[in-house]
Design a protein around this motif. Structure first.
Motif, PDB file in Angstrom:
ATOM      1  N   PHE A 106      -2.756   1.189   6.011  1.00  0.00           N
ATOM      2  CA  PHE A 106      -2.933   2.455   6.698  1.00  0.00           C
ATOM      3  C   PHE A 106      -1.623   3.126   7.058  1.00  0.00           C
ATOM      4  O   PHE A 106      -1.610   4.142   7.736  1.00  0.00           O
ATOM      5  N   ASN A 107      -0.524   2.510   6.616  1.00  0.00           N
ATOM      6  CA  ASN A 107       0.788   3.098   6.873  1.00  0.00           C
ATOM      7  C   ASN A 107       1.009   3.332   8.364  1.00  0.00           C
ATOM      8  O   ASN A 107       1.285   4.441   8.820  1.00  0.00           O
ATOM      9  N   ILE A 108       0.843   2.250   9.130  1.00  0.00           N
ATOM     10  CA  ILE A 108       1.027   2.333  10.575  1.00  0.00           C
ATOM     11  C   ILE A 108       2.286   1.568  10.935  1.00  0.00           C
ATOM     12  O   ILE A 108       2.513   0.453  10.482  1.00  0.00           O
ATOM     13  N   LYS A 109       3.077   2.200  11.777  1.00  0.00           N
ATOM     14  CA  LYS A 109       4.322   1.561  12.175  1.00  0.00           C
ATOM     15  C   LYS A 109       4.047   0.561  13.292  1.00  0.00           C
ATOM     16  O   LYS A 109       3.269   0.808  14.205  1.00  0.00           O
ATOM     17  N   ASN A 110       4.727  -0.565  13.232  1.00  0.00           N
ATOM     18  CA  ASN A 110       4.603  -1.571  14.274  1.00  0.00           C
ATOM     19  C   ASN A 110       5.467  -1.153  15.458  1.00  0.00           C
ATOM     20  O   ASN A 110       6.687  -1.231  15.412  1.00  0.00           O
ATOM     21  N   ASP A 111       4.813  -0.703  16.530  1.00  0.00           N
ATOM     22  CA  ASP A 111       5.603  -0.205  17.658  1.00  0.00           C
ATOM     23  C   ASP A 111       5.500  -1.113  18.875  1.00  0.00           C
ATOM     24  O   ASP A 111       5.691  -0.683  20.005  1.00  0.00           O
ATOM     25  N   LEU A 112       5.157  -2.358  18.634  1.00  0.00           N
ATOM     26  CA  LEU A 112       5.085  -3.289  19.762  1.00  0.00           C
ATOM     27  C   LEU A 112       6.494  -3.532  20.274  1.00  0.00           C
ATOM     28  O   LEU A 112       7.436  -3.663  19.501  1.00  0.00           O
ATOM     29  N   THR A 113       6.613  -3.592  21.583  1.00  0.00           N
ATOM     30  CA  THR A 113       7.932  -3.761  22.180  1.00  0.00           C
ATOM     31  C   THR A 113       8.448  -5.166  21.918  1.00  0.00           C
ATOM     32  O   THR A 113       7.675  -6.065  21.603  1.00  0.00           O
TER      33      THR A 113
ATOM     34  N   ASP B  57      -1.640   7.408  -4.367  1.00  0.00           N
ATOM     35  CA  ASP B  57      -1.464   6.793  -3.057  1.00  0.00           C
ATOM     36  C   ASP B  57      -0.004   6.703  -2.673  1.00  0.00           C
ATOM     37  O   ASP B  57       0.352   6.735  -1.514  1.00  0.00           O
ATOM     38  N   ALA B  58       0.865   6.624  -3.663  1.00  0.00           N
ATOM     39  CA  ALA B  58       2.294   6.526  -3.376  1.00  0.00           C
ATOM     40  C   ALA B  58       2.772   7.746  -2.601  1.00  0.00           C
ATOM     41  O   ALA B  58       3.575   7.640  -1.691  1.00  0.00           O
ATOM     42  N   ASP B  59       2.223   8.898  -2.979  1.00  0.00           N
ATOM     43  CA  ASP B  59       2.607  10.118  -2.272  1.00  0.00           C
ATOM     44  C   ASP B  59       2.219  10.020  -0.811  1.00  0.00           C
ATOM     45  O   ASP B  59       2.972  10.416   0.068  1.00  0.00           O
ATOM     46  N   VAL B  60       1.042   9.520  -0.586  1.00  0.00           N
ATOM     47  CA  VAL B  60       0.570   9.422   0.798  1.00  0.00           C
ATOM     48  C   VAL B  60       1.492   8.533   1.598  1.00  0.00           C
ATOM     49  O   VAL B  60       1.870   8.838   2.714  1.00  0.00           O
ATOM     50  N   ALA B  61       1.881   7.411   0.989  1.00  0.00           N
ATOM     51  CA  ALA B  61       2.656   6.432   1.739  1.00  0.00           C
ATOM     52  C   ALA B  61       4.017   6.988   2.122  1.00  0.00           C
ATOM     53  O   ALA B  61       4.508   6.748   3.207  1.00  0.00           O
ATOM     54  N   ARG B  69      -0.934   8.290  10.952  1.00  0.00           N
ATOM     55  CA  ARG B  69      -2.079   9.106  11.332  1.00  0.00           C
ATOM     56  C   ARG B  69      -3.274   8.264  11.707  1.00  0.00           C
ATOM     57  O   ARG B  69      -4.116   8.683  12.488  1.00  0.00           O
ATOM     58  N   TRP B  70      -3.347   7.053  11.137  1.00  0.00           N
ATOM     59  CA  TRP B  70      -4.460   6.179  11.506  1.00  0.00           C
ATOM     60  C   TRP B  70      -4.281   5.619  12.910  1.00  0.00           C
ATOM     61  O   TRP B  70      -5.211   5.134  13.519  1.00  0.00           O
ATOM     62  N   SER B  71      -3.049   5.614  13.428  1.00  0.00           N
ATOM     63  CA  SER B  71      -2.892   5.125  14.785  1.00  0.00           C
ATOM     64  C   SER B  71      -2.947   6.276  15.777  1.00  0.00           C
ATOM     65  O   SER B  71      -3.364   6.108  16.912  1.00  0.00           O
ATOM     66  N   LYS B  72      -2.607   7.472  15.303  1.00  0.00           N
ATOM     67  CA  LYS B  72      -2.628   8.610  16.210  1.00  0.00           C
ATOM     68  C   LYS B  72      -3.991   9.289  16.249  1.00  0.00           C
ATOM     69  O   LYS B  72      -4.200  10.243  16.973  1.00  0.00           O
TER      70      LYS B  72
END
Lengths: 149, 394
Positions: A106-113, B57-61, B69-72
């Motif tokens: 999901f391309n989520i950054k790991n932002d855990l402190t 998908d590479a473009d998306v990444a 966006r999945w976390s926000k």
């Protein structure tokens, strides 16, 4: 039917677009509603629900970006069945994945402190069998790490 | 528009945002605006018809807009996704998927923690923090303990099957003999049983004879709890846990064993006092102080004793009904019932409800079933005392 009217009202007015929903997503949503909208009489129930299940299964075979936008659209347009379907699909995508794999997917950054990382702990999942041989087998398959909080 | 065409996204996805901007910046009159809108529509239709390129998908990444966006995403939506995972993956080993969600990032952790209920409500152990929360009220959580005599280790598992052959690892304990006493260090990591590690959760300390035990928790059992002054714990305090939580050892319970003086050849008597958080105030009781953030919780003390077995004249032995969960006779087997239970109304214990049951099923395998107000950690510590006491029947 209500939903269909709502959509028609939303987007047919003087050609003004629904600003939060992209064109192609909207068309997907409309297609979904058209498929699910019409009410049945009882005799057709079984075959129709199978037909819908197949339709739904194919409907969600989209790329991740589309799925994301479908969720937002279903939420914005208040279409519960579509929201449930898309969220269930996302949940299924995550099954069996490790945390790192989920982040990558999901391309989520790991932002855990650093503290949270340091509190990091290996909660070993030893799924054991009562025989030593069984134990070896499970130990290999099922280890992963989790963080403590 | 066919579905297939709809899947293919347009090449210049920014064109829409550009056009919207154009309208708002240029529109002087409603007529102009309307004309522009119609132009836009025509433009977009032409673009669609020109032929579309599939976005990979590479473009998306690599697109910086798409990251996170999945976390926000709206917490309610993430909540729906995670709630699905929580309700469908309700048994180990697939329960690990819930834990995986909680480790992805801060947002996901927050939402997952909010969704997953404590064991008191769902009878499930998901996170390590659940080990110090009380078990369910009605049906006990079934666990088992494996003993390894060679390295003085004990392993607690959440039972996955009716018989104690498969389980999810929860806690480990190791016995350390000191001069005048014995200690059992309890940890989340079976390979790391040092008091200084992040995995350390508490310990059990016994006197020389193994008749009196004290249970220590490395975390305060309630806000404002004072740590016991223990030189050993102070030495390790700096490495443990996060700065916000006071380090140290907190006494949370005592277990004592006595010979049964009233009956000859009777089984030993166990007495257990534990600090327990009682039930929260029910709605019909008026809230004393509506301004405080937290509900008023007074710390209660649960007093448990072992259920007296019946002498079976025919079999010539003491018998307890373990409901099939204990299959080998052993002096270690016991059932604890409450005489005082702060989690019940009127604080009186129901002497027929077994809150903790422990017993042998194999050479080195013992089952442990516990319920409210006990937590897995407390139950495990109490069961360890049964191994530690040398007091057998007379």
């Amino acid at each position: 039917m209500v939903i269909k009217h709502m959509i028609e009202d939303d987007c047919a007015d003087n050609g003004i677009r629904v600003p939060n929903v992209r064109g192609e997503i909207l068309s997907l949503v409309v297609a979904y509603c058209n498929k699910h909208g019409p009410v049945q009489n009882d005799s057709e129930d079984n075959s129709r629900s199978d037909e819908l299940k197949t339709y739904d299964a194919d409907f969600v075979k989209v790329d991740q970006a589309t799925l994301f936008h479908l969720i937002l659209a279903a939420n914005f347009l208040n279409i519960k069945s579509l929201l449930d379907l898309t969220c269930q699909t996302v949940g299924d995508m995550m099954k069996g994945k490790t945390t790192e794999e989920i982040r990558k997917m999901f391309n989520i950054k790991n932002d855990l402190t650093p503290e949270e990382e340091e509190e990091g702990l290996i909660w070993k999942n030893l799924v054991v069998a009562s025989t030593p041989e069984g134990e070896e087998e499970f130990r290999g398959e099922n280890q992963w790490s989790y963080e403590i909080w | 528009m066919s579905l297939r065409k709809a899947f293919l996204s347009r090449k210049g996805s920014n064109s829409r945002s550009r056009s919207l901007y154009r309208i708002t910046s240029k529109s002087a009159s409603p007529n102009n605006a309307l004309r522009e809108l119609r132009d836009l529509q025509r433009e977009e239709e032409e673009e669609e018809n020109k032929g579309l390129v599939e976005k990979e998908d590479a473009d998306v990444a690599s697109d910086p807009i798409q990251e996170n966006r999945w976390s926000k995403m709206l917490p309610e939506l993430l909540g729906v996704i995670i709630r699905n995972v929580d309700s469908t993956e309700d048994r180990w080993p697939i329960r690990k998927n819930v834990v995986a969600c909680a480790c992805v990032c801060q947002r996901w952790r927050e939402i997952t923690r909010g969704i997953v209920k404590p064991p008191q409500e769902n009878g499930q152990i998901t996170f390590p923090s659940n080990l110090k929360q009380p078990g369910p009220r009605d049906l006990p959580i079934q666990c088992f303990i494996k003993r390894n005599r060679r390295n003085s280790m004990f392993y607690l598992y959440l039972g996955l099957t009716q018989i104690a052959d498969k389980g999810k690892f929860l806690l480990a304990a190791r016995k350390f003999r000191h001069g005048s006493h014995t200690e059992y260090i309890i940890s989340l990591d079976a390979d790391d049983l040092s008091q200084g590690s992040n995995a350390y959760v508490g310990k059990l300390r016994s006197d020389f004879l193994g008749t009196k035990f004290t249970i220590y928790d490395n975390q305060p059992p309630y806000d404002g709890a004072k740590p016991s002054s223990n030189r050993a714990s102070r030495r390790f305090a700096s490495k443990q846990i996060s700065p916000q939580v006071p380090a140290g050892s907190f006494e949370i319970g005592h277990v004592s064993y006595k010979f049964n003086l009233l009956k000859s050849r009777g089984p030993r008597r166990m007495l257990c006092t534990l600090q327990c958080l009682p039930r929260r105030e029910t709605v019909d009781k008026p809230q004393k102080d509506c301004n405080t953030q937290k509900p008023e919780l007074s710390v209660g003390c649960a007093i448990l004793k072992n259920k007296a077995p019946r002498w079976h004249e025919h079999l010539q032995c003491w018998c307890l009904n373990f409901h099939g969960r204990v299959t080998v006779a052993s002096v270690k087997n016991f059932q604890l019932v409450a005489t005082v239970d702060p989690s019940q109304p009127e604080e009186r214990g129901d002497e027929d409800t077994v809150l903790l049951q422990f017993g042998k099923v194999g050479d080195d395998i013992f089952t442990m079933d516990y319920r409210q107000p006990l937590s897995a950690f407390q139950a495990f510590a109490i069961c360890l005392t049964s191994f530690g006491t040398k007091l057998a029947c007379e």
